[in-house]
Design a protein around this motif. Structure first.
Motif, PDB file in Angstrom:
ATOM      1  N   SER A  61      -0.008  40.447 -46.336  1.00  0.00           N
ATOM      2  CA  SER A  61      -0.229  39.382 -47.314  1.00  0.00           C
ATOM      3  C   SER A  61       0.243  38.036 -46.765  1.00  0.00           C
ATOM      4  O   SER A  61      -0.438  37.013 -46.914  1.00  0.00           O
ATOM      5  N   CYS A  62       1.398  38.044 -46.121  1.00  0.00           N
ATOM      6  CA  CYS A  62       1.970  36.800 -45.596  1.00  0.00           C
ATOM      7  C   CYS A  62       1.160  36.237 -44.434  1.00  0.00           C
ATOM      8  O   CYS A  62       1.159  35.021 -44.203  1.00  0.00           O
ATOM      9  N   ARG A 119      -1.827  35.718 -44.220  1.00  0.00           N
ATOM     10  CA  ARG A 119      -2.857  34.798 -44.706  1.00  0.00           C
ATOM     11  C   ARG A 119      -2.294  33.407 -44.977  1.00  0.00           C
ATOM     12  O   ARG A 119      -3.048  32.476 -45.290  1.00  0.00           O
ATOM     13  N   TYR A 120      -0.981  33.274 -44.858  1.00  0.00           N
ATOM     14  CA  TYR A 120      -0.309  31.997 -45.133  1.00  0.00           C
ATOM     15  C   TYR A 120       0.591  31.644 -43.948  1.00  0.00           C
ATOM     16  O   TYR A 120       1.805  31.841 -43.992  1.00  0.00           O
ATOM     17  N   TYR A 137       0.361  26.454 -43.491  1.00  0.00           N
ATOM     18  CA  TYR A 137       0.326  26.449 -44.961  1.00  0.00           C
ATOM     19  C   TYR A 137       1.663  25.986 -45.525  1.00  0.00           C
ATOM     20  O   TYR A 137       1.723  25.081 -46.371  1.00  0.00           O
ATOM     21  N   TRP A 138       2.750  26.587 -45.041  1.00  0.00           N
ATOM     22  CA  TRP A 138       4.070  26.262 -45.557  1.00  0.00           C
ATOM     23  C   TRP A 138       4.468  24.832 -45.190  1.00  0.00           C
ATOM     24  O   TRP A 138       5.143  24.151 -45.971  1.00  0.00           O
ATOM     25  N   PRO A 144       3.815  26.612 -53.815  1.00  0.00           N
ATOM     26  CA  PRO A 144       2.862  27.488 -53.116  1.00  0.00           C
ATOM     27  C   PRO A 144       2.079  28.380 -54.068  1.00  0.00           C
ATOM     28  O   PRO A 144       2.202  29.616 -54.046  1.00  0.00           O
ATOM     29  N   ALA A 150      -1.070  29.303 -54.333  1.00  0.00           N
ATOM     30  CA  ALA A 150      -1.964  30.326 -53.781  1.00  0.00           C
ATOM     31  C   ALA A 150      -1.175  31.526 -53.274  1.00  0.00           C
ATOM     32  O   ALA A 150      -1.583  32.680 -53.466  1.00  0.00           O
ATOM     33  N   PHE A 151      -0.055  31.265 -52.641  1.00  0.00           N
ATOM     34  CA  PHE A 151       0.771  32.345 -52.102  1.00  0.00           C
ATOM     35  C   PHE A 151       1.347  33.211 -53.231  1.00  0.00           C
ATOM     36  O   PHE A 151       1.298  34.448 -53.165  1.00  0.00           O
ATOM     37  N   GLU A 182      -1.304  35.350 -54.673  1.00  0.00           N
ATOM     38  CA  GLU A 182      -1.609  36.454 -53.748  1.00  0.00           C
ATOM     39  C   GLU A 182      -0.606  37.590 -53.909  1.00  0.00           C
ATOM     40  O   GLU A 182      -0.977  38.766 -54.009  1.00  0.00           O
ATOM     41  N   GLY A 186       7.795  32.328 -44.560  1.00  0.00           N
ATOM     42  CA  GLY A 186       7.600  31.779 -45.882  1.00  0.00           C
ATOM     43  C   GLY A 186       8.920  31.518 -46.582  1.00  0.00           C
ATOM     44  O   GLY A 186       9.998  31.629 -45.991  1.00  0.00           O
TER      45      GLY A 186
END
Length: 388
Positions: A21-22, A24-25, A29-30, A40, A42-43, A46, A83
């Motif tokens: 999952s992470c 994708r970010y 992104y961060w 965040p 979207a995160f 998710e 993240g």
């Protein structure tokens, strides 16, 4: 009790699933979220859809029915991947108050929605400007009038309130000077922020970390009596009951940070050539990273011990506090070793180190200052005189 910290196949699968999952970010992104001081969204969406934030909710309410050990693995891996789980970690450690002390009707009303993501329980209103860590001195009042409570007061450092539907709120239901036992007289309420209207005034606090936190002014907030968690006057005990979970989960986040810093630095110093050799070959660079790694691994053991005790229903106050202390100090040492190893590049935003450096520093003072952890160990573990 036999403490075995070898992960089961299920726990390994959880770690791998969170990592997927992470992935994708990525750092970009961060970095972008940090630059605009954003949330965040979207995160968090998710993670919710994947079911990770419902880890502690029983299966009968749509959750995964997992323990603190598994929850800690989820939060650790978020930070390990670069993240910041601070955007959503409260749903893990606040959950215990509702799970342990909420009545069946409250659980049925709220838990399925939290598990599905239709509701977010991310806000925790406890700290006040004139009370700080002395929680029994809070002055926000809740007065019973018929079938509801009228709440007035002020909270500070109330995080994620702008991105939550629900908030757990601690308020005084008995005046402080009328109590013999000062730990009584406080009560916990589940506040529906969507219905609060003008009764809540939220003022964001601009801070060093990209962490959405606020002052909250409460003016005649009406909360249905049915939203009282547990027994009136026992709220402080309920909050304490969740602190051990909170400390274990924060320790796991710090361990994730520590590994992120060490892995970044080990790779960079192995690749960076100066004076004809990798800078990682110099003991002055290598030894601080090796020491930091040893400290992170040692803290990790205390985290798993505390989590095992918690999940088995045994006392774990000492272990949970020590896990938070050791992990937060280990991650900070790793952060400094990583920054030093990168030199000037460590201050460049594109390397993400300065961002993570700021984020992990928070846990020296939050959610509890490490000096108070030391005071707890001195008084409750070593049986020394109370220091404050």
């Amino acid at each position: 009790m036999n403490y075995s910290f070898k992960l089961s196949d299920e726990q390994k699968a959880i770690r791998e699933g969170v990592r997927d999952s992470c992935a994708r970010y990525p750092d970009t992104y961060w970095r972008e979220v940090d630059e605009r001081r954003g949330y965040p969204e979207a995160f968090v969406t998710e993670l919710t859809k994947a079911g990770w934030l419902a880890a502690l909710i029983p299966e009968e309410y749509g959750g995964a029915g997992l323990g603190i050990t598994e929850a800690s693995i989820i939060l650790e891996e978020i930070n390990h991947c670069g993240g910041n789980s601070g955007a959503c970690h409260a749903q893990m450690y606040i959950m215990g108050t509702l799970l342990r002390h909420g009545n069946p009707e409250q659980k049925q009303r709220y838990l399925p929605g939290i598990a599905s993501g239709d509701l977010r329980l991310q806000a925790f209103g406890v700290t006040e400007p004139d009370a700080g860590s002395e929680t029994t001195r809070i002055s926000t009042t809740a007065v019973r009038k018929g079938d509801r409570y009228i709440i007035n007061g002020q909270k500070i450092w109330t995080s994620r309130v702008q991105h939550s539907d629900l908030m757990l709120l601690l308020a005084r239901t008995t005046p402080y000077d009328q109590l013999k036992d000062k730990t009584k007289g406080l009560s916990v309420f589940l506040v529906d922020l969507r219905k609060a209207g003008d009764a809540l005034e939220v003022r964001p606090i601009l801070n060093m970390v990209n962490h959405e936190t606020n002052q909250v002014f409460i003016n005649n907030l009406e909360v249905p009596a049915e939203n009282l968690i547990g027994e009136e006057g026992m709220g402080f005990r309920y909050i304490i009951d969740g602190w051990n979970a909170e400390r274990i989960l924060i320790a796991a986040e710090c361990i994730g940070d520590g590994h992120w810093f060490i892995e970044r630095a080990a790779k960079y110093t192995s690749d960076r050539i100066v004076f004809g050799k990798p800078i990682g070959a110099n003991q002055g660079v290598q030894f601080p990273l090796a020491r930091a790694y040893a400290a992170v691994e040692a803290a990790d053991l205390m985290r798993y011990k505390a989590a095992a005790l918690f999940d088995s229903g045994e006392k774990c106050g000492a272990e949970a506090n020590m896990a938070k202390l050791l992990a937060s100090e280990a991650s900070w040492d790793a952060a400094n070793a990583c920054l030093n190893a990168h030199g000037g590049y460590g201050f460049a935003c594109e390397y993400d180190i300065e961002r993570k450096f700021r984020e992990t520093r928070l846990y020296q003072v939050a959610p509890i200052n490490n000096n108070l952890v030391l005071a707890y160990i001195g008084q409750h573990v070593l049986n020394m005189p109370k220091s404050y």
